[in-house]
Design a protein around this motif. Structure first.
Motif, PDB file in Angstrom:
ATOM      1  N   LYS A   1       0.987  -1.441  -0.270  1.00 57.13           N
ATOM      2  CA  LYS A   1      -0.064   0.021   0.525  1.00 57.13           C
ATOM      3  C   LYS A   1       0.766   1.182  -0.086  1.00 57.13           C
ATOM      4  N   LYS A   2       2.038   1.059   0.585  1.00 55.94           N
ATOM      5  CA  LYS A   2       2.672   2.424   0.463  1.00 55.94           C
ATOM      6  C   LYS A   2       3.442   2.056  -0.845  1.00 55.94           C
ATOM      7  N   GLY A   3       3.328   1.931  -1.832  1.00 58.88           N
ATOM      8  CA  GLY A   3       4.231   1.638  -2.746  1.00 58.88           C
ATOM      9  C   GLY A   3       5.450   1.118  -3.582  1.00 58.88           C
ATOM     10  N   LEU A   4       5.827   0.272  -2.064  1.00 53.52           N
ATOM     11  CA  LEU A   4       6.790  -0.702  -2.715  1.00 53.52           C
ATOM     12  C   LEU A   4       6.247  -1.995  -3.631  1.00 53.52           C
ATOM     13  N   THR A   5       6.961  -2.582  -4.647  1.00 47.09           N
ATOM     14  CA  THR A   5       6.975  -3.436  -5.746  1.00 47.09           C
ATOM     15  C   THR A   5       7.237  -4.614  -4.150  1.00 47.09           C
ATOM     16  N   PRO A   6       7.327  -6.278  -4.885  1.00 45.65           N
ATOM     17  CA  PRO A   6       7.777  -7.329  -4.008  1.00 45.65           C
ATOM     18  C   PRO A   6       8.677  -7.632  -4.154  1.00 45.65           C
ATOM     19  N   GLN A   7       9.360  -7.085  -5.246  1.00 41.21           N
ATOM     20  CA  GLN A   7      11.031  -6.917  -4.958  1.00 41.21           C
ATOM     21  C   GLN A   7      11.416  -6.081  -4.554  1.00 41.21           C
ATOM     22  N   GLN A   8      11.140  -4.844  -3.967  1.00 40.36           N
ATOM     23  CA  GLN A   8      11.650  -3.804  -2.738  1.00 40.36           C
ATOM     24  C   GLN A   8      11.567  -4.771  -1.774  1.00 40.36           C
ATOM     25  N   ILE A   9      10.041  -5.534  -1.132  1.00 38.91           N
ATOM     26  CA  ILE A   9      10.511  -5.990  -0.051  1.00 38.91           C
ATOM     27  C   ILE A   9      11.217  -7.321  -0.161  1.00 38.91           C
ATOM     28  N   ALA A  10      11.073  -8.069  -1.378  1.00 35.98           N
ATOM     29  CA  ALA A  10      12.069  -9.491  -0.887  1.00 35.98           C
ATOM     30  C   ALA A  10      13.546  -8.995  -0.668  1.00 35.98           C
ATOM     31  N   LYS A  11      13.986  -8.064  -1.040  1.00 37.35           N
ATOM     32  CA  LYS A  11      15.222  -7.144  -1.467  1.00 37.35           C
ATOM     33  C   LYS A  11      15.629  -7.063  -0.005  1.00 37.35           C
ATOM     34  N   LYS A  12      14.440  -6.264   1.770  1.00 38.15           N
ATOM     35  CA  LYS A  12      14.411  -5.560   1.684  1.00 38.15           C
ATOM     36  C   LYS A  12      14.773  -6.610   3.186  1.00 38.15           C
ATOM     37  N   TYR A  13      13.997  -7.642   3.364  1.00 38.51           N
ATOM     38  CA  TYR A  13      13.959  -8.408   4.177  1.00 38.51           C
ATOM     39  C   TYR A  13      14.822  -9.780   3.531  1.00 38.51           C
ATOM     40  N   ASN A  14      15.915  -9.981   2.800  1.00 41.18           N
ATOM     41  CA  ASN A  14      16.687 -10.547   2.486  1.00 41.18           C
ATOM     42  C   ASN A  14      16.414 -11.954   1.943  1.00 41.18           C
ATOM     43  N   VAL A  15      14.839 -12.371   1.645  1.00 34.70           N
ATOM     44  CA  VAL A  15      14.207 -13.277   1.181  1.00 34.70           C
ATOM     45  C   VAL A  15      13.499 -13.292  -0.492  1.00 34.70           C
ATOM     46  N   LYS A  16      13.622 -14.183  -0.871  1.00 43.13           N
ATOM     47  CA  LYS A  16      13.316 -14.969  -2.030  1.00 43.13           C
ATOM     48  C   LYS A  16      12.734 -13.964  -3.020  1.00 43.13           C
ATOM     49  N   TYR A  17      12.465 -13.860  -4.105  1.00 46.95           N
ATOM     50  CA  TYR A  17      10.679 -12.793  -4.233  1.00 46.95           C
ATOM     51  C   TYR A  17       9.850 -13.964  -4.109  1.00 46.95           C
ATOM     52  N   ASP A  18       9.500 -15.570  -4.572  1.00 45.66           N
ATOM     53  CA  ASP A  18       8.714 -16.321  -4.592  1.00 45.66           C
ATOM     54  C   ASP A  18       7.895 -16.210  -2.930  1.00 45.66           C
ATOM     55  N   VAL A  19       9.123 -15.846  -1.742  1.00 41.62           N
ATOM     56  CA  VAL A  19       7.971 -16.086  -0.507  1.00 41.62           C
ATOM     57  C   VAL A  19       7.738 -14.832  -0.598  1.00 41.62           C
ATOM     58  N   ILE A  20       7.446 -13.702  -1.067  1.00 37.46           N
ATOM     59  CA  ILE A  20       6.699 -12.723  -1.165  1.00 37.46           C
ATOM     60  C   ILE A  20       5.496 -13.020  -1.718  1.00 37.46           C
ATOM     61  N   TYR A  21       5.220 -13.284  -3.250  1.00 38.46           N
ATOM     62  CA  TYR A  21       5.055 -14.063  -3.544  1.00 38.46           C
ATOM     63  C   TYR A  21       3.512 -14.854  -2.869  1.00 38.46           C
TER      64      TYR A  21
ATOM     65  N   ILE B   1       3.912 -12.623 -12.060  1.00 39.17           N
ATOM     66  CA  ILE B   1       3.416 -13.494 -10.706  1.00 39.17           C
ATOM     67  C   ILE B   1       2.187 -13.592 -11.065  1.00 39.17           C
ATOM     68  N   VAL B   2       0.944 -12.920 -10.917  1.00 38.33           N
ATOM     69  CA  VAL B   2      -0.075 -12.260 -11.736  1.00 38.33           C
ATOM     70  C   VAL B   2      -0.262 -13.833 -12.682  1.00 38.33           C
ATOM     71  N   LYS B   3       0.511 -13.520 -13.456  1.00 43.51           N
ATOM     72  CA  LYS B   3       0.186 -14.698 -14.952  1.00 43.51           C
ATOM     73  C   LYS B   3       0.621 -16.553 -14.413  1.00 43.51           C
ATOM     74  N   ARG B   4       1.309 -16.118 -13.487  1.00 41.43           N
ATOM     75  CA  ARG B   4       1.894 -17.199 -13.007  1.00 41.43           C
ATOM     76  C   ARG B   4       1.626 -17.984 -12.286  1.00 41.43           C
ATOM     77  N   TYR B   5       0.089 -17.161 -11.313  1.00 39.68           N
ATOM     78  CA  TYR B   5      -0.451 -17.933 -10.439  1.00 39.68           C
ATOM     79  C   TYR B   5      -1.748 -18.363 -11.041  1.00 39.68           C
ATOM     80  N   ILE B   6      -1.977 -17.640 -12.279  1.00 37.67           N
ATOM     81  CA  ILE B   6      -2.890 -17.983 -12.818  1.00 37.67           C
ATOM     82  C   ILE B   6      -2.663 -18.990 -14.098  1.00 37.67           C
ATOM     83  N   SER B   7      -1.699 -19.482 -14.594  1.00 39.87           N
ATOM     84  CA  SER B   7      -1.206 -20.510 -15.405  1.00 39.87           C
ATOM     85  C   SER B   7      -0.837 -21.706 -13.982  1.00 39.87           C
ATOM     86  N   ARG B   8      -1.088 -21.684 -12.288  1.00 39.15           N
ATOM     87  CA  ARG B   8      -0.825 -22.544 -11.427  1.00 39.15           C
ATOM     88  C   ARG B   8      -2.445 -23.667 -11.906  1.00 39.15           C
ATOM     89  N   TYR B   9      -2.889 -22.538 -11.459  1.00 39.02           N
ATOM     90  CA  TYR B   9      -4.691 -22.365 -11.550  1.00 39.02           C
ATOM     91  C   TYR B   9      -4.974 -23.095 -12.209  1.00 39.02           C
TER      92      TYR B   9
END
Length: 126
Positions: free
Chosen positions: A13-33, A64-72
């Motif tokens: 909501k503050k405007g950070l992207t999932p990539q920025q959040i992953a980098k900030k918390y030192n986790v893989k992008y998939d964890v955020i997803y 990410i959205v496309k990956r989620y949709i293709s999973r289901y």
């Protein structure tokens, strides 16, 4: 600060992207997803939003959205259509019988569908 769904939603909501959040918390992008509420993607998809609109609305990447949709997509999207609560048959022998319906047993939607079908195929029955 512990990384959980509530934290991620606040950061998005503050405007950070999932990539920025992953980098900030030192986790893989998939964890955020995986922590993002995927029901929101499904709900928006059912409401008719495009992948681009969903990605902008949820501040996710198109991939990410496309990956989620293709999973289901393999299993079908989870959709609830308010199904019947009563059984069609009382016992196994009834499975062999052709069901008989009365006009009174039909609901409004079934009657409307029947009338639309008759109207559409009127020339065939005349």
């Amino acid at each position: 600060m512990d990384l959980n769904l509530k934290t991620i939603k606040n950061l998005l909501k503050k405007g950070l992207t999932p990539q920025q959040i992953a980098k900030k918390y030192n986790v893989k992008y998939d964890v955020i997803y995986n922590l993002i509420n995927k029901n929101e993607i499904t709900l928006l998809l059912i409401q008719g939003y495009t992948i681009v609109e969903i990605s902008k609305k949820l501040n996710l990447t198109y991939t990410i959205v496309k990956r989620y949709i293709s999973r289901y997509k393999k299993n079908g999207l989870p959709v609830y259509f308010n199904s019947k609560s009563e059984a069609y048959y009382n016992n196994e022998d009834d499975y062999l019988r052709i069901p008989e319906y009365t006009w009174e047993s039909l609901d409004y939607n079934e009657i409307t569908a029947y009338n639309n079908y008759i109207e559409k195929n009127k020339a065939y029955y005349e």
